[in-house]
Every structure is written in structure tokens, then in C-alpha cells.
Design a protein around this motif. Sequence first.
Motif, PDB file in Angstrom:
ATOM      1  N   TYR A 616       0.844  -1.206   0.000  1.00 18.62           N
ATOM      2  CA  TYR A 616       0.000   0.000   0.000  1.00 18.62           C
ATOM      3  C   TYR A 616       0.878   1.255   0.000  1.00 18.62           C
ATOM      4  CZ  TYR A 616      -4.233  -2.695   0.868  1.00 18.62           C
ATOM      5  OH  TYR A 616      -5.285  -3.554   0.751  1.00 18.62           O
ATOM      6  N   VAL A 617       0.369   2.289  -0.661  1.00 16.92           N
ATOM      7  CA  VAL A 617       1.111   3.546  -0.735  1.00 16.92           C
ATOM      8  C   VAL A 617       0.143   4.704  -0.496  1.00 16.92           C
ATOM      9  CG1 VAL A 617       2.867   2.676  -2.310  1.00 16.92           C
ATOM     10  CG2 VAL A 617       0.773   3.706  -3.233  1.00 16.92           C
ATOM     11  N   LEU A 618       0.730   5.846  -0.139  1.00 14.33           N
ATOM     12  CA  LEU A 618      -0.033   7.083  -0.027  1.00 14.33           C
ATOM     13  C   LEU A 618      -0.253   7.628  -1.430  1.00 14.33           C
ATOM     14  CD1 LEU A 618      -1.224   9.319   1.807  1.00 14.33           C
ATOM     15  CD2 LEU A 618       1.052  10.344   1.846  1.00 14.33           C
ATOM     16  N   GLU A 619      -1.511   7.819  -1.828  1.00 13.42           N
ATOM     17  CA  GLU A 619      -1.818   8.211  -3.206  1.00 13.42           C
ATOM     18  C   GLU A 619      -1.217   9.569  -3.548  1.00 13.42           C
ATOM     19  OE1 GLU A 619      -5.684   7.779  -5.897  1.00 13.42           O
ATOM     20  OE2 GLU A 619      -5.918   9.327  -4.373  1.00 13.42           O
ATOM     21  N   GLU A 620      -1.352  10.519  -2.665  1.00 16.74           N
ATOM     22  CA  GLU A 620      -0.840  11.863  -2.953  1.00 16.74           C
ATOM     23  C   GLU A 620      -0.346  12.496  -1.661  1.00 16.74           C
ATOM     24  OE1 GLU A 620      -2.352  16.143  -4.838  1.00 16.74           O
ATOM     25  OE2 GLU A 620      -3.685  14.412  -4.775  1.00 16.74           O
ATOM     26  N   MET A 621       0.823  13.109  -1.731  1.00 16.08           N
ATOM     27  CA  MET A 621       1.386  13.779  -0.561  1.00 16.08           C
ATOM     28  C   MET A 621       0.774  15.177  -0.432  1.00 16.08           C
ATOM     29  SD  MET A 621       3.477  13.568   1.993  1.00 16.08           S
ATOM     30  CE  MET A 621       4.553  12.188   1.541  1.00 16.08           C
ATOM     31  N   PRO A 622       0.026  15.449   0.634  1.00 21.21           N
ATOM     32  CA  PRO A 622      -0.559  16.793   0.804  1.00 21.21           C
ATOM     33  C   PRO A 622       0.530  17.850   0.971  1.00 21.21           C
ATOM     34  CG  PRO A 622      -1.556  15.195   2.297  1.00 21.21           C
ATOM     35  CD  PRO A 622      -0.342  14.547   1.725  1.00 21.21           C
ATOM     36  N   LYS A 623       0.190  19.051   0.519  1.00 16.69           N
ATOM     37  CA  LYS A 623       1.122  20.159   0.669  1.00 16.69           C
ATOM     38  C   LYS A 623       1.209  20.580   2.142  1.00 16.69           C
ATOM     39  CE  LYS A 623       0.452  22.164  -3.929  1.00 16.69           C
ATOM     40  NZ  LYS A 623       0.019  23.380  -4.666  1.00 16.69           N
ATOM     41  N   ALA A 624       2.414  20.959   2.527  1.00 16.82           N
ATOM     42  CA  ALA A 624       2.583  21.495   3.877  1.00 16.82           C
ATOM     43  C   ALA A 624       1.894  22.857   3.972  1.00 16.82           C
ATOM     44  CB  ALA A 624       4.059  21.622   4.210  1.00 16.82           C
ATOM     45  N   GLU A 625       1.491  23.223   5.164  1.00 20.99           N
ATOM     46  CA  GLU A 625       0.806  24.495   5.388  1.00 20.99           C
ATOM     47  C   GLU A 625       1.491  25.216   6.535  1.00 20.99           C
ATOM     48  OE1 GLU A 625      -2.858  26.979   4.694  1.00 20.99           O
ATOM     49  OE2 GLU A 625      -2.169  25.177   3.670  1.00 20.99           O
ATOM     50  N   ILE A 626       1.867  26.455   6.307  1.00 20.85           N
ATOM     51  CA  ILE A 626       2.417  27.304   7.365  1.00 20.85           C
ATOM     52  C   ILE A 626       1.686  28.634   7.301  1.00 20.85           C
ATOM     53  CG2 ILE A 626       4.445  28.456   8.306  1.00 20.85           C
ATOM     54  CD1 ILE A 626       6.185  26.333   7.024  1.00 20.85           C
ATOM     55  N   VAL A 627       0.976  28.961   8.370  1.00 20.50           N
ATOM     56  CA  VAL A 627       0.216  30.212   8.451  1.00 20.50           C
ATOM     57  C   VAL A 627       0.691  30.972   9.676  1.00 20.50           C
ATOM     58  CG1 VAL A 627      -2.066  31.265   8.540  1.00 20.50           C
ATOM     59  CG2 VAL A 627      -1.776  29.029   7.453  1.00 20.50           C
ATOM     60  N   SER A 628       1.053  32.221   9.473  1.00 21.31           N
ATOM     61  CA  SER A 628       1.541  33.036  10.586  1.00 21.31           C
ATOM     62  C   SER A 628       0.711  34.298  10.724  1.00 21.31           C
ATOM     63  CB  SER A 628       3.010  33.418  10.373  1.00 21.31           C
ATOM     64  OG  SER A 628       3.833  32.279  10.360  1.00 21.31           O
ATOM     65  N   LEU A 629       0.436  34.683  11.956  1.00 25.73           N
ATOM     66  CA  LEU A 629      -0.202  35.962  12.233  1.00 25.73           C
ATOM     67  C   LEU A 629       0.870  37.038  12.323  1.00 25.73           C
ATOM     68  CD1 LEU A 629      -2.842  34.893  14.909  1.00 25.73           C
ATOM     69  CD2 LEU A 629      -3.329  35.789  12.623  1.00 25.73           C
ATOM     70  N   PRO A 630       0.508  38.286  12.023  1.00 26.22           N
ATOM     71  CA  PRO A 630       1.495  39.369  12.091  1.00 26.22           C
ATOM     72  C   PRO A 630       2.132  39.481  13.474  1.00 26.22           C
ATOM     73  CG  PRO A 630      -0.491  40.110  10.972  1.00 26.22           C
ATOM     74  CD  PRO A 630      -0.806  38.766  11.540  1.00 26.22           C
ATOM     75  N   GLU A 631       3.361  39.948  13.499  1.00 27.61           N
ATOM     76  CA  GLU A 631       4.106  40.216  14.729  1.00 27.61           C
ATOM     77  C   GLU A 631       4.255  38.972  15.600  1.00 27.61           C
ATOM     78  OE1 GLU A 631       2.214  43.477  16.669  1.00 27.61           O
ATOM     79  OE2 GLU A 631       2.526  44.861  14.980  1.00 27.61           O
ATOM     80  N   LYS A 632       4.342  37.807  14.952  1.00 21.93           N
ATOM     81  CA  LYS A 632       4.566  36.543  15.647  1.00 21.93           C
ATOM     82  C   LYS A 632       3.499  36.253  16.700  1.00 21.93           C
ATOM     83  CE  LYS A 632       9.582  36.762  14.974  1.00 21.93           C
ATOM     84  NZ  LYS A 632      10.915  36.733  15.622  1.00 21.93           N
ATOM     85  N   ALA A 633       2.275  36.726  16.431  1.00 23.68           N
ATOM     86  CA  ALA A 633       1.183  36.532  17.382  1.00 23.68           C
ATOM     87  C   ALA A 633       0.652  35.107  17.381  1.00 23.68           C
ATOM     88  CB  ALA A 633       0.051  37.508  17.086  1.00 23.68           C
ATOM     89  N   GLY A 634       0.860  34.387  16.300  1.00 22.77           N
ATOM     90  CA  GLY A 634       0.377  33.019  16.225  1.00 22.77           C
ATOM     91  C   GLY A 634       0.942  32.306  15.011  1.00 22.77           C
ATOM     92  N   LYS A 635       0.932  30.981  15.060  1.00 25.99           N
ATOM     93  CA  LYS A 635       1.481  30.197  13.954  1.00 25.99           C
ATOM     94  C   LYS A 635       0.791  28.844  13.881  1.00 25.99           C
ATOM     95  CE  LYS A 635       5.929  29.147  11.772  1.00 25.99           C
ATOM     96  NZ  LYS A 635       7.406  29.265  11.912  1.00 25.99           N
ATOM     97  N   PHE A 636       0.489  28.420  12.659  1.00 32.23           N
ATOM     98  CA  PHE A 636      -0.076  27.099  12.404  1.00 32.23           C
ATOM     99  C   PHE A 636       0.822  26.390  11.401  1.00 32.23           C
ATOM    100  CE2 PHE A 636      -3.087  24.700   9.495  1.00 32.23           C
ATOM    101  CZ  PHE A 636      -3.109  23.548  10.277  1.00 32.23           C
ATOM    102  N   VAL A 637       1.264  25.205  11.774  1.00 34.49           N
ATOM    103  CA  VAL A 637       2.122  24.414  10.897  1.00 34.49           C
ATOM    104  C   VAL A 637       1.502  23.030  10.742  1.00 34.49           C
ATOM    105  CG1 VAL A 637       4.411  23.424  10.530  1.00 34.49           C
ATOM    106  CG2 VAL A 637       4.187  25.655  11.655  1.00 34.49           C
ATOM    107  N   TYR A 638       1.270  22.632   9.486  1.00 35.71           N
ATOM    108  CA  TYR A 638       0.713  21.308   9.180  1.00 35.71           C
ATOM    109  C   TYR A 638       1.639  20.645   8.178  1.00 35.71           C
ATOM    110  CZ  TYR A 638      -2.540  17.702   7.533  1.00 35.71           C
ATOM    111  OH  TYR A 638      -3.115  16.513   7.195  1.00 35.71           O
ATOM    112  N   GLN A 639       1.999  19.396   8.461  1.00 34.97           N
ATOM    113  CA  GLN A 639       2.941  18.727   7.574  1.00 34.97           C
ATOM    114  C   GLN A 639       2.695  17.227   7.571  1.00 34.97           C
ATOM    115  OE1 GLN A 639       7.068  19.526   8.494  1.00 34.97           O
ATOM    116  NE2 GLN A 639       7.632  19.474   6.336  1.00 34.97           N
TER     117      GLN A 639
END
Length: 690
Positions: A616-639
Motif C-alpha cells: 500500500y502507498v499514499l496516493e498523494e502527498m498533501p502540501k505542507a501548510e504554514i500560516v503566521s499571524l502578524p508580529e509573531k502573534a500566532g502560527k499554524f504548521v501542518y505537515q
Amino acid sequence: MHINSTSFSIRCMTHFLLQCRLSCVVLWKVYVLSMLTFLSFNVAAQDDFKPKFGVVDRADVEMAAFQGDSSAAAVYLYDFGEVTYRYDDIRGLVMVMESWIRIKILKESALDRASVAINTYEGSGPENQELMDDIQGFTYNMENGQLVRTAMDRKSIKREKATGKYYTYKFNLANARKGSVIEYSYRRTTPLTVRDKPSPWTFQASVPSKWSEFRITIPFFLEYKTTMSGYLPLYISEQEPTDVHVGSSRLNGRGVAYRFVVKDAPAFVNEPFITTESDYLSKVNFELSVIQVPGEISKHFSNTWDDVEKTLNEANWFGVELRKSSFLKAKRDEIMQTAKTPEEKMEMAYRHLQSHMKWDGSSFLGSRDGVRKAYENKAGNATEVNLILTSLLRELDLNADPVILSTRSNGRFLKEIPLLESCNYVISHVEVAGKEYFLDATQPYAKLGLLPEHTLNGYGRLIPKKGSGRFLDIKPLDSQTKLEMVNANILPEDGSIKGNYSISFAGYEALRWRDKYVKEADDIYHEVLKKRSPEWKISNIAVKNKNEDLKGAVNVACDFELEDENASPDLFYFNPILAGRWESNPLKSKERIYPLDFTSGMSESFIGNYKLPAGYVLEEMPKAEIVSLPEKAGKFVYQVRQSGDMIQVSSVIVLSKTNFHAEEYHDVKEFFERVVQKHAQPLVIKKKAN
């Protein structure tokens, strides 16, 4: 004789008011968010609105929905109040409040607004009694194409005993139904011995308001500090000198008439991430600062913070109790024999009060029956618990002082307005080796220095033993921290996922968990865990560090099995965020005029390790996601990563900033929306082609 009677009544009133300010301030509450100076300006160019009682527009009765808010169950067409002052031979100086309310009923859920209840205070003697009179009302309906007005039956007005010295006037607007316009008016007369200031006038409600107006005419011998709070602009703000006829030759004279109007106020929606409703509602407040009657000594009621500190230090229910520490000497000696450093003294004192006393859940300044009695009973309010803690720390030769503050549900603490009544809670401040600590012994499962979330409300005021106090920034020591992990095998041919799951609660998440479950039987939390993931078959649940080490995290682990009846051996879909998934955005409103307050920072992490079977294999590798709020107020990282037959999925959400302005709302909402979108993204596992 008339003048002498007036003089005597005024002297009694000013004496009463002064005594109230010194000894009863803990019973009053004032909430103010922002300061505005009210300037007189010409509003002739603006549209004014001056309806007539008993006469409504046909269009208002025919209205089927409110154009400004189609979801509104009702709308205030007119909300009017006016305060004037006069002298009464029996009651002395009184405030007279004329109120007039006109409401359009749009949905049946708002019909309760046609049943009105108004509380009044009736103490001993006429000089301590509020009066209600001139109650009248109408209901307007469309019947057979005609506008029909129904007058309220005055026999429906009932006066009922409420609690203590309060009574309730109740009346119903006849013939009210969906589509009706109702209106009513009344006059309330309040002696200044009962209340020395008008009640705050709120321009917003739970339904929209087309026109909310408040007027007040203040005679020359009274001075009020006037403040405006909230986030809606004033449509009209006027003030002008005027002649005031109070009803006594000594008191007649000049005064100032004020008029405040807010137009087209939206319904107040109790949105997420706020402190308390009163911090955000637009309203005008008045505080009596000076009363100066001709021929009499003027009385100044405006406090400074030095006055507040002096009052507290001298009060029998606060400062005097803080100095009653003889009952703590045995515990002091015990700690002194064991502790080797100031830090150990502090921690042992804190741990002792944590375990010895139970907070009764009440929050107000002052001790009821004395701190010694509270200590002996092993229970007390927050002030008693933390005054005792402060006294014990002082007995241990530590630099400790109480800090007064306002809890989140009580409203903002305002440095600009020195009022005891705006504070309702006490914590302890300790300085050891140049480092400051905030301690609250009401929380039995909080680590040293971790204040409960209800105290995280901006600022507090240090009340020192000697010298002047200072403002302290009450910041959270820790964040709301969760780490969830899944290690599992993907079994497409069985249509299942099997593995183990763990979650670690730290900071405020740990405090919340311990508050809920430490004293509960194990199966209580087991059921909670199972209900949280009803599609899982859970077994072998284990909880570590319930409360053995409060500095450490609470750790929960279990085995699980997840079956998908719709799965195919050739193609297997699954959402890799098996736990802690954000399924919806907590920020729903398109627009927001209020700031966001998250209490403390947030850190939520998920790590999933999934093993694929051979072939079995992974059909498609999802794109990584990096979302940052201004002034380093928040960050979301998905990989998503793949190494051989192992797939690792990680999601990290961090909010390092706790307060956001309304202008930043869309950024935060979009940030959360990206988390929701990514957490909804499935992975597809397929069988390799031969």
C-alpha cells in the motif's frame, strides 16, 4: 422653618453619602472600559427623532422583519430615559427618572417583552423609599387593514414583595402578539439617601435598537464624573447650561443639561473570547464626585488610589484582619524549622493554605466573620484565603502584600478610576530575591504562581503595608497546552485503524483537568474520553500524574480501534487528525467591533504515526501548510511526511498573543479557518498496482 427643614435634610443626606463611600463601597459595582470627554457640538444638521407617546408610524406596525438584522426577534424603536432632580419636604433630594420604551415584536420568542417587571427599593421611612407611578402603556396591531391601539389595563399593575427591602412592579401589555408594537412609560422617584447616582444607561441590548436616548439635568450643587464605555459612537452628544428649579429657593439655580443618543445600535452578541458582557456594552456611567450646598460644607467623594489604599488598610474587614496573625505562629515555626531558603518558605506556606483551606466560590473584598474563624473552619472566600496566605508569608519574614483586582466576570480593572467597588478579588504578591510572584491559594491543584483564569483581567493594585501602592500587570504564567499523539497501524483490508493514543495536559489545560477529575472516580473520565470519540473502541485507559506533581503534566493513554464500514481494500480514506481536530471555526461573525481576549496563550499539537501494510502507498502527498499571524502573534504548521512504510502527520497551533484588536479580527478568523480546512483534509491509501 422651610429653609431650616431643608438644611437639616441636606446635612443628613451628605453625612449619609459620606459614610456610604467610606464603609459600604464594597457593595457597589461600576464598570468602565474607556474614557471619553463629552463635548458640546451642534447637531442641527443631523436627523433628530422626537416621537409622541401614544402615536406610532403605520410602517412600524406593518414591519415584518428588521432591515438591519433579519434574524432579530424584536427591535427597540425608541428607548428613552431622562433624569432630573427635585427637593421633597419628606424625602429630601430625589432623582426622578422618566422612562419610555417602544418595541416592535417580530417573533413569538420576543413576546415575553410584553410582560414587564421593575424592581424598587423600599427601606424604612419615606426618606428611604423609591416610588413608582404614572405607569401607562399601549399595544398597536394591524386588524383588517386598520391600525388598532389597545391601552394597558391599569388593574394589571401588581406590586409584589421580592427579596429583602425590594419590591417588584409587574404589568402586561394587552393584546400583544407577533407583529405588535408595544410601548410603555413610567416614573421612578429615588431619594439620594437610597442611591446617589443614576443607574448606568445602556445603549445596547440583546436585540437591535434604532434610537436610544438618555438625558440628565444636573443642578449646580452636584458634580458627577461622567464616563462612556463600549464601542459604539455617540450620534448626539450635547450639553448646555440651563436654569434648574429643584423646588427649594436655596437649591434653585443654574445647572447643565446633557443629551446622549446612539442610533442604529446592533444587537449585542455574546461572542467568544470576551471577558464579560458589561465590558463591551455601550453605556454612560455617573459617579458622584462633589456635593456643595450653599451655606454648608462641601463634600468631595472622588477618591485617589492613595485614598483607596488608606481605606483598605484601616478597614476592619481588610487591613485589620491582615494584621491578625497570631493564630499562624505555630505553622510559621513549623515551616521555619524545615525551610532552608526564602523560596522554600514561600512554597510551603502556599502549599499549606492550598490544602488547609477550601474556597467557598465567592468573590468580594472583605472578610465576613474574620480570618481566624475562616482558618479554623478551613473554608472562606477568596479574600480571606489570600489574606491569610499574605499574613503567613509576612510571618515568615517575606515581602508579601495583597493585590486587589477585578475578575473577568466582574469587568475590567481601570487604573484611571480609583474605585473600590470595581474590585472584587484578592491575590497575594511576594518578592523573593528580586523576583515577583503572584499567588492564589484558592486553587488546590495549581502549581506555584499559576493564577486561575478568572483573575487574568489586565491589572491589579498592590496594597502595601507602608508607602504608596502601584499597579501590577496580571499576566498568565503559562499557556493552555495540549499534546496528542497517535501510533497506529492502517489495515485497509479490515477497514480499520488500530493503535494507541495519548494526550498530555499542561498549564491551564492541566489545571482544568485536575479541577474536574482529581476527586472523581476513574470511570468518570473514562466515560468522558469514550464520549469524546464515540467511533473509537477504547481499552486499557491509564492516567498518570493526576495531582502527584502539580508542576508536571497530566498524561492519559489508551488503546483504540477505529472501523470504517465503507472502506475498500483497494482504496482507504481516513482523516489523519484523529484527535484534537478543529471541525469548525469558533469565530462566526462576519464583522466584529469588539477585541478578542484569549485569557492566556494556546499551544495545541497533534502527532500521528501511521504504519502502512505491505503493498500500500499514499496516493498523494498533501502540501505542507504554514500560516503566521502578524508580529509573531500566532502560527499554524501542518505537515505530512513519509519514510518507507511510515507516514507522520503533525499539526501545531500556537497563539502567543492573548489580546487582539477588532481590526485584527479578520486575520485571526482566517487563521482559524485555515486550521479547520487543513484538519478536514483526508489522506488516501491505495493498493499498489501489480
